[in-house]
Design a protein around this motif. Structure first.
Motif, short mmCIF file in Angstrom:
data_model
loop_
_atom_site.label_atom_id
_atom_site.label_comp_id
_atom_site.label_asym_id
_atom_site.label_seq_id
_atom_site.Cartn_x
_atom_site.Cartn_y
_atom_site.Cartn_z
N GLU A 243 4.93 -1.95 -11.15
CA GLU A 243 3.88 -2.87 -11.59
C GLU A 243 2.55 -2.48 -10.97
OE1 GLU A 243 5.40 -7.26 -11.79
OE2 GLU A 243 6.27 -6.32 -10.00
N ALA A 244 1.48 -2.92 -11.62
CA ALA A 244 0.13 -2.66 -11.11
C ALA A 244 -0.32 -3.81 -10.22
CB ALA A 244 -0.84 -2.46 -12.26
N ARG A 245 0.38 -3.99 -9.11
CA ARG A 245 0.02 -5.04 -8.15
C ARG A 245 0.47 -4.59 -6.76
NH1 ARG A 245 4.09 -8.26 -6.17
NH2 ARG A 245 6.16 -7.98 -7.14
N ILE A 246 -0.13 -5.19 -5.74
CA ILE A 246 0.23 -4.89 -4.36
C ILE A 246 1.18 -5.98 -3.86
CG2 ILE A 246 -0.62 -4.45 -2.02
CD1 ILE A 246 -1.57 -2.43 -4.08
N PRO A 247 2.45 -5.68 -3.67
CA PRO A 247 3.39 -6.70 -3.18
C PRO A 247 2.99 -7.21 -1.80
CG PRO A 247 4.57 -4.80 -4.06
CD PRO A 247 3.13 -4.40 -3.96
N GLU A 248 3.27 -8.46 -1.54
CA GLU A 248 2.91 -9.05 -0.25
C GLU A 248 3.83 -8.58 0.86
OE1 GLU A 248 2.70 -13.26 -0.54
OE2 GLU A 248 1.09 -13.26 -2.03
N ASP A 249 5.11 -8.33 0.57
CA ASP A 249 6.04 -7.91 1.62
C ASP A 249 6.11 -6.38 1.67
OD1 ASP A 249 9.00 -7.15 0.17
OD2 ASP A 249 7.57 -8.31 -1.01
N ASP A 250 6.24 -5.86 2.88
CA ASP A 250 6.21 -4.41 3.10
C ASP A 250 7.41 -3.70 2.47
OD1 ASP A 250 3.87 -4.67 4.43
OD2 ASP A 250 4.68 -4.31 6.44
N GLU A 251 8.55 -4.35 2.40
CA GLU A 251 9.73 -3.69 1.83
C GLU A 251 9.51 -3.37 0.35
OE1 GLU A 251 14.57 -4.33 1.25
OE2 GLU A 251 13.37 -5.86 2.27
N THR A 252 9.00 -4.35 -0.40
CA THR A 252 8.74 -4.11 -1.81
C THR A 252 7.60 -3.11 -1.99
OG1 THR A 252 9.44 -6.36 -2.32
CG2 THR A 252 8.22 -5.19 -4.03
N LEU A 253 6.55 -3.25 -1.17
CA LEU A 253 5.44 -2.29 -1.25
C LEU A 253 5.95 -0.88 -0.98
CD1 LEU A 253 2.50 -1.47 -1.52
CD2 LEU A 253 2.15 -2.16 0.86
N GLY A 254 6.82 -0.72 0.00
CA GLY A 254 7.38 0.59 0.29
C GLY A 254 8.12 1.17 -0.90
N ALA A 255 8.90 0.35 -1.59
CA ALA A 255 9.62 0.81 -2.78
C ALA A 255 8.66 1.22 -3.88
CB ALA A 255 10.57 -0.29 -3.28
N TYR A 256 7.58 0.44 -4.04
CA TYR A 256 6.58 0.78 -5.05
C TYR A 256 5.89 2.11 -4.72
CZ TYR A 256 6.60 -3.72 -7.54
OH TYR A 256 6.94 -4.81 -8.32
N LEU A 257 5.57 2.29 -3.45
CA LEU A 257 4.91 3.53 -3.03
C LEU A 257 5.80 4.74 -3.25
CD1 LEU A 257 3.17 2.30 0.24
CD2 LEU A 257 2.02 3.04 -1.85
N CYS A 258 7.08 4.61 -2.94
CA CYS A 258 8.02 5.72 -3.13
C CYS A 258 8.18 6.07 -4.60
CB CYS A 258 9.37 5.38 -2.50
SG CYS A 258 9.37 5.43 -0.69
N ALA A 259 8.13 5.06 -5.47
CA ALA A 259 8.24 5.33 -6.91
C ALA A 259 7.07 6.16 -7.41
CB ALA A 259 8.32 4.01 -7.68
N ALA A 260 5.90 5.98 -6.79
CA ALA A 260 4.70 6.71 -7.22
C ALA A 260 4.48 8.00 -6.45
CB ALA A 260 3.48 5.81 -7.05
N SER A 261 5.18 8.16 -5.33
CA SER A 261 4.94 9.30 -4.45
C SER A 261 6.25 10.00 -4.09
CB SER A 261 4.24 8.84 -3.16
OG SER A 261 4.20 9.87 -2.20
#
Length: 483
Positions: A243-261
């Motif tokens: 999704e095009a949003r910044i998750p509030e929790d670091d665990e979800t943000l980490g998963a989003y970052l790994c999907a893009a990187s």
């Protein structure tokens, strides 16, 4: 060809979110011999061998897939166009240089053309390849000319040239490999001309390496659309967050970052550092460059919550030190704002000195002359709005800094960075409290700037603050006095 929307659960964690499936599980590819060549000749500046990530090796093989024996195009590259979209800090320039080497050594008389938003950007890939060739005697012996700016030429007539990002620069060229860096700011006609130029080669290919764009990225939007229903010779490899949003929790943000990187997903880059970096970025930049998702070309600059959080505590005085006075005015000369800025250690302090209604040049000059009794480090202003003021103050022997467009771009980014890291303090002036949340930032290529035209209110106070913060960061003051 089948479109794979998501990598299977059994796939490595670094696989693209969306990509072209190979024709067969054991597909043939030019990538195999290219990777063997890279392993032999590619050395880093310290002399060590280049160690490509597993995902990079997979991508090189996939991009250079060839038609198998028995096919009418047996041995030819499967793709004539390739789109690679991945977040920043994943080694796109290294991939580009490797593909440049591929183009040069693949056949006699090859022509490799490098394109980017600027000659300096295109030269990054070029310089990497040039360094590798010069660093290997056997490889260098195959080349007749190795210049820093005027091209690489092999003994068999092959050459690598950098061209300006203009359609006319590539029209009529018979390309072997076209390399386009940052497709989100590339014109559609330039891409089309390069694809047409590669048609005369049996295995001509144009490859675009990019991060996500915004709603003005016409070419990249079209190529993403092509990926939804690709033709037989269009390859795409897209890493992006769900999704095009910044998750509030670091665990979800980490998963989003790994999907893009893939660099994060394979463990080469540090995830904790990446999460921390994202938390300090403007939300549009984090979404676009780290989650690799499209954003709007114009976005809100600073939220009221972020601005309010950095109000100087009640009772805390403006710090001592020679100030920087910054002037800005509205386009219609309806208002002018003057701010004072002082850097005290790692922190920067700013406050509004005056807001003047219906000013004129003579009045602003008089105010500056009066403020000169505080021995300011400099009087700063935007050259687009107040160049005449700067020239008048210079005539009077006052210290002046006139900011250009590049300075305003840097000032915009610095103001946000200082606020988000808690290193800018302000007085909570009502004018700025009104202007800040209504200020809009506009993307300028890879950067952004505060935009008067896109904001819903006059923003003279915000621009004055931003330019003052940049001036305080770049101009030293060793003489302290009470202000």
């Amino acid at each position: 060809m089948t479109l794979l929307l998501e990598a299977p659960a059994s796939s490595p964690p670094w696989m693209p979110t969306r990509y072209s499936l190979p024709l067969a599980e054991d597909f043939t590819t030019h990538g195999d011999w290219l990777l063997r060549l890279v392993d032999v000749v590619w050395r880093l500046p310290d002399g060590s061998a280049l160690e490509l990530d597993e995902w990079q090796r997979w991508l090189i093989r996939a991009m250079l897939e060839t038609y198998p024996a028995g096919h009418k195009r047996a041995g030819e590259l499967r793709y004539r166009q390739v789109l690679v979209s991945v977040s920043r800090q994943n080694g796109k320039s290294v991939l580009g240089a490797i593909l440049g080497l591929y183009g040069l050594v693949r056949e006699a008389g090859a022509l490799v053309i490098g394109i980017a938003s600027s000659a300096e950007q295109a030269r990054i890939i070029y310089a990497r390849l040039l360094s590798v060739i010069r660093g290997n005697k056997s490889l260098a012996a195959r080349f007749a000319r190795l210049t820093d700016t005027r091209g690489i030429q092999s003994l068999d007539g092959g050459r690598y040239e950098i061209k300006p990002s203009k359609s006319a620069a590539v029209q009529g060229l018979d390309l072997t490999v076209g390399l386009v860096d940052e497709l989100h700011i590339t014109k559609p006609e330039l891409w089309s001309d390069m694809v047409n130029g590669s048609a005369a080669r049996r295995s001509g290919v144009v490859i675009g390496l990019t991060t996500a764009g915004d709603d003005s990225s016409e070419l990249l939007l079209q190529l993403y659309k092509n990926a939804e229903d690709p033709g037989a010779r269009f390859g795409f490899f897209i890493w992006e967050a769900p999704e095009a949003r910044i998750p509030e929790d670091d665990e979800t943000l980490g998963a989003y970052l790994c999907a893009a990187s893939p660099g994060l997903a394979c463990g080469r880059l540090d995830l904790e550092t990446a999460i921390s970096d994202v938390r300090g970025l403007p939300e549009p930049d984090a979404i676009r460059y780290r989650l690799n998702r499209f954003t709007a070309s114009s976005n809100a600059f600073i939220t009221l919550d972020l601005w309010s959080k950095q109000r100087r505590p009640s009772g805390q005085a403006f710090p001592s030190g020679r100030p920087i006075f910054t002037f800005d005015r509205t386009p219609d000369w309806g208002f002018a704002a003057i701010t004072a800025t002082v850097k005290a250690g790692p922190d920067t302090h700013s406050e509004l000195v005056a807001s003047i209604t219906n000013p004129n040049l003579e009045q602003l000059v008089a105010v500056a002359v009066e403020l000169n009794r505080f021995s300011p480090v400099v009087f700063a202003m935007d050259g687009y709005a107040l160049k005449d003021l700067g020239l008048e103050l210079k005539k009077r022997g006052l210290p002046v800094w006139i900011a250009n467009q590049g300075d305003v771009i840097n000032a915009s980014a610095l103001l946000y960075a200082k606020l988000s890291t808690g290193k800018l303090w302000h007085a909570g002036d009502p004018l700025l409290t009104l202007q800040v949340p209504r200020t809009v930032r506009k993307n300028i290529g890879e950067q952004f700037r505060i935009s008067r035209g896109d904001s819903s209110i006059e923003i003279d106070g915000v621009l004055s603050t931003a330019i003052g913060v940049l001036a305080a960061e770049t101009r030293s003051d060793d003489t302290l006095q009470v202000f």
